[in-house]
Design a protein around this motif. Structure first.
Motif, PDB file in Angstrom:
ATOM      1  N   THR A   1      54.049  47.196  52.011  1.00 55.26           N
ATOM      2  CA  THR A   1      53.167  46.467  51.110  1.00 55.26           C
ATOM      3  C   THR A   1      53.538  44.993  51.327  1.00 55.26           C
ATOM      4  OG1 THR A   1      54.651  46.276  49.215  1.00 55.26           O
ATOM      5  CG2 THR A   1      53.500  48.385  49.465  1.00 55.26           C
ATOM      6  N   PRO A   2      52.872  44.058  50.662  1.00 56.25           N
ATOM      7  CA  PRO A   2      53.289  42.659  50.847  1.00 56.25           C
ATOM      8  C   PRO A   2      54.748  42.411  50.442  1.00 56.25           C
ATOM      9  CG  PRO A   2      51.118  42.754  49.851  1.00 56.25           C
ATOM     10  CD  PRO A   2      51.638  44.164  49.870  1.00 56.25           C
ATOM     11  N   THR A   3      55.313  43.261  49.578  1.00 58.25           N
ATOM     12  CA  THR A   3      56.668  42.985  49.075  1.00 58.25           C
ATOM     13  C   THR A   3      57.726  44.020  49.476  1.00 58.25           C
ATOM     14  OG1 THR A   3      56.018  44.073  47.029  1.00 58.25           O
ATOM     15  CG2 THR A   3      55.951  41.669  47.022  1.00 58.25           C
ATOM     16  N   LEU A   4      57.298  45.220  49.886  1.00 63.00           N
ATOM     17  CA  LEU A   4      58.272  46.306  50.105  1.00 63.00           C
ATOM     18  C   LEU A   4      57.983  47.126  51.357  1.00 63.00           C
ATOM     19  CD1 LEU A   4      58.293  47.474  46.430  1.00 63.00           C
ATOM     20  CD2 LEU A   4      60.410  47.086  47.671  1.00 63.00           C
ATOM     21  N   TRP A   5      59.060  47.646  51.944  1.00 63.65           N
ATOM     22  CA  TRP A   5      58.982  48.738  52.919  1.00 63.65           C
ATOM     23  C   TRP A   5      59.193  50.047  52.159  1.00 63.65           C
ATOM     24  CZ3 TRP A   5      57.641  47.940  57.841  1.00 63.65           C
ATOM     25  CH2 TRP A   5      57.928  46.727  58.452  1.00 63.65           C
TER      26      TRP A   5
ATOM     27  N   LEU B   1      68.191  48.002  40.001  1.00 60.76           N
ATOM     28  CA  LEU B   1      67.615  46.936  39.174  1.00 60.76           C
ATOM     29  C   LEU B   1      66.841  45.959  40.067  1.00 60.76           C
ATOM     30  CD1 LEU B   1      67.410  45.463  36.408  1.00 60.76           C
ATOM     31  CD2 LEU B   1      69.450  44.171  37.098  1.00 60.76           C
ATOM     32  N   ALA B   2      67.455  45.578  41.190  1.00 57.42           N
ATOM     33  CA  ALA B   2      66.791  44.635  42.095  1.00 57.42           C
ATOM     34  C   ALA B   2      65.493  45.241  42.645  1.00 57.42           C
ATOM     35  CB  ALA B   2      67.742  44.265  43.237  1.00 57.42           C
ATOM     36  N   GLU B   3      65.534  46.535  43.002  1.00 57.29           N
ATOM     37  CA  GLU B   3      64.333  47.200  43.547  1.00 57.29           C
ATOM     38  C   GLU B   3      63.188  47.195  42.523  1.00 57.29           C
ATOM     39  OE1 GLU B   3      65.026  50.898  45.681  1.00 57.29           O
ATOM     40  OE2 GLU B   3      63.183  51.704  44.838  1.00 57.29           O
ATOM     41  N   THR B   4      63.517  47.476  41.264  1.00 53.09           N
ATOM     42  CA  THR B   4      62.460  47.464  40.248  1.00 53.09           C
ATOM     43  C   THR B   4      61.929  46.039  40.054  1.00 53.09           C
ATOM     44  OG1 THR B   4      64.155  47.378  38.527  1.00 53.09           O
ATOM     45  CG2 THR B   4      63.193  49.528  38.976  1.00 53.09           C
ATOM     46  N   GLY B   5      62.813  45.049  40.229  1.00 53.38           N
ATOM     47  CA  GLY B   5      62.367  43.652  40.131  1.00 53.38           C
ATOM     48  C   GLY B   5      61.341  43.325  41.203  1.00 53.38           C
ATOM     49  N   VAL B   6      61.573  43.798  42.422  1.00 51.96           N
ATOM     50  CA  VAL B   6      60.611  43.543  43.509  1.00 51.96           C
ATOM     51  C   VAL B   6      59.298  44.281  43.221  1.00 51.96           C
ATOM     52  CG1 VAL B   6      60.185  43.738  45.982  1.00 51.96           C
ATOM     53  CG2 VAL B   6      62.485  43.235  45.177  1.00 51.96           C
ATOM     54  N   LYS B   7      59.412  45.509  42.713  1.00 51.07           N
ATOM     55  CA  LYS B   7      58.196  46.283  42.425  1.00 51.07           C
ATOM     56  C   LYS B   7      57.361  45.613  41.318  1.00 51.07           C
ATOM     57  CE  LYS B   7      59.815  50.745  44.096  1.00 51.07           C
ATOM     58  NZ  LYS B   7      60.629  51.932  43.802  1.00 51.07           N
ATOM     59  N   LEU B   8      58.036  44.988  40.343  1.00 49.00           N
ATOM     60  CA  LEU B   8      57.297  44.310  39.269  1.00 49.00           C
ATOM     61  C   LEU B   8      56.510  43.109  39.778  1.00 49.00           C
ATOM     62  CD1 LEU B   8      59.982  44.416  36.420  1.00 49.00           C
ATOM     63  CD2 LEU B   8      57.739  45.522  36.355  1.00 49.00           C
ATOM     64  N   ARG B   9      56.930  42.562  40.928  1.00 48.41           N
ATOM     65  CA  ARG B   9      56.290  41.345  41.457  1.00 48.41           C
ATOM     66  C   ARG B   9      54.795  41.538  41.709  1.00 48.41           C
ATOM     67  NH1 ARG B   9      58.557  37.419  40.246  1.00 48.41           N
ATOM     68  NH2 ARG B   9      56.410  36.762  40.264  1.00 48.41           N
ATOM     69  N   THR B  10      54.384  42.755  42.101  1.00 43.67           N
ATOM     70  CA  THR B  10      52.968  42.974  42.409  1.00 43.67           C
ATOM     71  C   THR B  10      52.089  42.499  41.252  1.00 43.67           C
ATOM     72  OG1 THR B  10      53.591  44.899  43.703  1.00 43.67           O
ATOM     73  CG2 THR B  10      51.272  44.738  43.124  1.00 43.67           C
ATOM     74  N   LEU B  11      52.419  42.927  40.042  1.00 39.77           N
ATOM     75  CA  LEU B  11      51.607  42.554  38.891  1.00 39.77           C
ATOM     76  C   LEU B  11      51.941  41.150  38.383  1.00 39.77           C
ATOM     77  CD1 LEU B  11      49.486  44.062  36.914  1.00 39.77           C
ATOM     78  CD2 LEU B  11      50.247  45.176  38.981  1.00 39.77           C
ATOM     79  N   LEU B  12      53.237  40.778  38.469  1.00 37.32           N
ATOM     80  CA  LEU B  12      53.602  39.425  38.026  1.00 37.32           C
ATOM     81  C   LEU B  12      52.881  38.379  38.865  1.00 37.32           C
ATOM     82  CD1 LEU B  12      57.414  39.871  37.312  1.00 37.32           C
ATOM     83  CD2 LEU B  12      55.634  39.322  35.648  1.00 37.32           C
ATOM     84  N   ASP B  13      52.783  38.631  40.177  1.00 37.33           N
ATOM     85  CA  ASP B  13      52.069  37.689  41.048  1.00 37.33           C
ATOM     86  C   ASP B  13      50.596  37.617  40.664  1.00 37.33           C
ATOM     87  OD1 ASP B  13      54.378  37.105  42.386  1.00 37.33           O
ATOM     88  OD2 ASP B  13      53.966  38.403  44.112  1.00 37.33           O
ATOM     89  N   ALA B  14      50.019  38.766  40.313  1.00 35.00           N
ATOM     90  CA  ALA B  14      48.603  38.771  39.920  1.00 35.00           C
ATOM     91  C   ALA B  14      48.401  37.999  38.604  1.00 35.00           C
ATOM     92  CB  ALA B  14      48.101  40.202  39.775  1.00 35.00           C
ATOM     93  N   LEU B  15      49.447  37.961  37.783  1.00 33.81           N
ATOM     94  CA  LEU B  15      49.381  37.223  36.517  1.00 33.81           C
ATOM     95  C   LEU B  15      49.786  35.761  36.692  1.00 33.81           C
ATOM     96  CD1 LEU B  15      51.063  39.847  34.163  1.00 33.81           C
ATOM     97  CD2 LEU B  15      48.862  38.795  33.710  1.00 33.81           C
ATOM     98  N   GLY B  16      50.363  35.449  37.859  1.00 41.67           N
ATOM     99  CA  GLY B  16      50.867  34.091  38.072  1.00 41.67           C
ATOM    100  C   GLY B  16      52.129  33.807  37.289  1.00 41.67           C
ATOM    101  N   LEU B  17      52.931  34.849  37.022  1.00 45.22           N
ATOM    102  CA  LEU B  17      54.170  34.679  36.251  1.00 45.22           C
ATOM    103  C   LEU B  17      55.390  34.792  37.165  1.00 45.22           C
ATOM    104  CD1 LEU B  17      53.486  36.814  33.049  1.00 45.22           C
ATOM    105  CD2 LEU B  17      53.679  34.326  33.182  1.00 45.22           C
ATOM    106  N   ASP B  18      56.468  34.067  36.792  1.00 45.73           N
ATOM    107  CA  ASP B  18      57.692  34.083  37.603  1.00 45.73           C
ATOM    108  C   ASP B  18      58.677  35.149  37.189  1.00 45.73           C
ATOM    109  OD1 ASP B  18      56.953  32.049  39.202  1.00 45.73           O
ATOM    110  OD2 ASP B  18      57.778  30.488  37.878  1.00 45.73           O
ATOM    111  N   GLU B  19      58.700  35.471  35.894  1.00 45.73           N
ATOM    112  CA  GLU B  19      59.750  36.364  35.376  1.00 45.73           C
ATOM    113  C   GLU B  19      59.805  37.706  36.117  1.00 45.73           C
ATOM    114  OE1 GLU B  19      58.793  34.111  31.583  1.00 45.73           O
ATOM    115  OE2 GLU B  19      57.821  34.577  33.445  1.00 45.73           O
ATOM    116  N   ALA B  20      60.994  38.208  36.322  1.00 42.68           N
ATOM    117  CA  ALA B  20      61.153  39.579  36.795  1.00 42.68           C
ATOM    118  C   ALA B  20      62.340  40.138  36.072  1.00 42.68           C
ATOM    119  CB  ALA B  20      61.318  39.646  38.289  1.00 42.68           C
TER     120      ALA B  20
END
Ligand SMILES: C=C(O[C@@H]1C=C(C(=O)O)C=C[C@H]1O)C(=O)O
Length: 391
Positions: A268-272, A372-391
């Protein structure tokens, strides 16, 4: 050619996928797209029995050959599915590499609260490892959530477009859920990489994913991470448990099951991810895509092994009800064809709130900080769509 047709009758036309995507608004119906095509539904002709695949197929057949049911299955198979026959259905080509240009929308202003706090998620993983050490549990998928409270109503339209722009080849969805507050649409939307199951004629395909590594912006490092994932004994084990379960549950209901001996890589754009495409033949016309999806769900990609022990661990350890996250979204029709996608890399938008989730498969070789780090990367998909930085 474009055609808008009553779902219960006329053949489905082929429309421009970007135009169809742009026609979606919250509360108006649902959107699905993937490598096999796009589907936009409008309105509700009738609701359907929650989760009874026999009754759903009977209702669809009564409505006619082209009748389609769309909706979402919850993570907990004992909870109610949300399935409707739409008033109108339009089909289009896959979004594929089509550029979904246009205004992405401005970032959402608000606060994001992790549920639970990151340190508490690590403690959840440690608890799962302790249960595994005690015996009776081989794998469990543990999730965490982020609750975004925005300064005003969140518009899901730019979010869907941004998800499409970033990953038009994903399984993209925006599913209309029954509102909890009258007049406030409730939408489950996301860009999932994982096909639970599709049936087209006699061809049945499942594509379990499990085993993940973050991508890198440096091409050389990115390639190295993919190769390391493919060679990782921990991830191969985590993956093999899922493939074995999918094969075992499909075998009694299909013919000619083909299961590749080794996984391949998808990105995906963020994960293998490690990926295995399982193929089979469906011979029984009364076994619809919905029946087959329910036979597999919840796979160990989102629950665990053994299933009952993993489900108990999830219920006891996670501090929330997953609802439709790690369920499945998609459609099934009167012919028994259909496509069900894992509800992952997704969020639920309602009024000024967005709840997003991400989980990771825990096996005895897992380390809390890595998960924890893996879930942080997975959250990025929606955070990026929202334009938010938090993970
Ligand atoms: C649970 C999620 O993803 C699942 C878990 C994976 C893993 O543990 O490696 C990989 C893909 C998905 O099957 C999620 O994205 O929230």
């Amino acid at each position: 050619m474009t055609s808008t047709s009553p779902a219960a009758r006329a053949p489905l036309g082929v429309a421009d996928p970007v135009r169809l995507l742009r026609s979606w608004t919250p509360g108006s119906g649902s959107w699905f797209s993937g490598p096999a095509g796009s589907l936009r539904t409008r309105g509700v002709l009738t609701g359907l029995p929650p989760g009874d695949a026999d009754a759903v197929l009977r209702c669809l057949r009564d409505l006619g050959d082209d009748a389609v049911a769309v909706g979402a299955l919850p993570f907990d198979p004992a909870a109610d599915a949300h399935l409707v026959v739409p008033e109108h259905v339009e089909r289009a080509d896959p979004l594929g590499a089509v550029l979904v240009a246009g205004p992405g929308g401005s970032p959402v202003a608000g606060t994001a609260r992790p549920i639970p706090a990151p340190a508490a998620y690590e403690a959840m993983v440690a608890e799962a490892l302790a249960r595994m050490a005690a015996g009776g549990l081989d794998k469990v998928v543990l999730a965490r959530a982020l609750e975004v409270v925005a300064d005003g109503p969140v518009d899901a339209v730019p979010m869907l477009r941004e998800l499409a722009r970033r990953d038009p080849r994903s399984y993209l969805f925006a599913v209309d859920l029954p509102p909890e507050r009258a007049g406030t649409p409730r939408t489950l939307l996301g860009a999932s990489p994982e096909l639970l199951l599709s049936r087209r004629g006699a061809t049945v395909t499942a594509n379990p994913l499990a085993g993940s590594a973050a991508r890198s912006s440096d091409p050389e490092e990115d390639r190295r991470r993919g190769e390391a994932l493919l060679a990782s004994a921990k991830d191969r084990h985590e993956h093999a448990l899922v493939v074995a379960d999918v094969a075992e549950r499909l075998r009694p209901v299909v013919d000619d099951l083909e299961v590749p001996a080794a996984p391949s890589l998808v990105r995906t754009p963020t994960l293998w991810h490690l990926s295995t495409t399982v193929r089979a033949r469906a011979t029984d016309r009364d076994t619809s895509a919905l029946h087959l999806a329910q036979a597999l769900h919840p796979t160990p990609a989102v629950c665990g092994v053994p299933r009952a022990a993993a489900h108990t661990a999830i219920t006891e350890i996670e501090p929330f009800d997953r609802g439709f996250y790690t369920g499945a979204v998609g459609w099934t029709d009167a012919r028994g064809d259909g496509e069900w996608v894992m509800a992952l890399r997704c969020g639920e938008v309602q009024g000024d709130r967005v709840r997003l989730w991400a989980g990771a498969g825990i096996v005895p070789a897992s380390r809390p900080a890595d998960e924890l780090a893996e879930t942080g990367v997975k959250l990025r998909t929606l955070l990026d769509a929202l334009g938010l930085d938090e993970a």
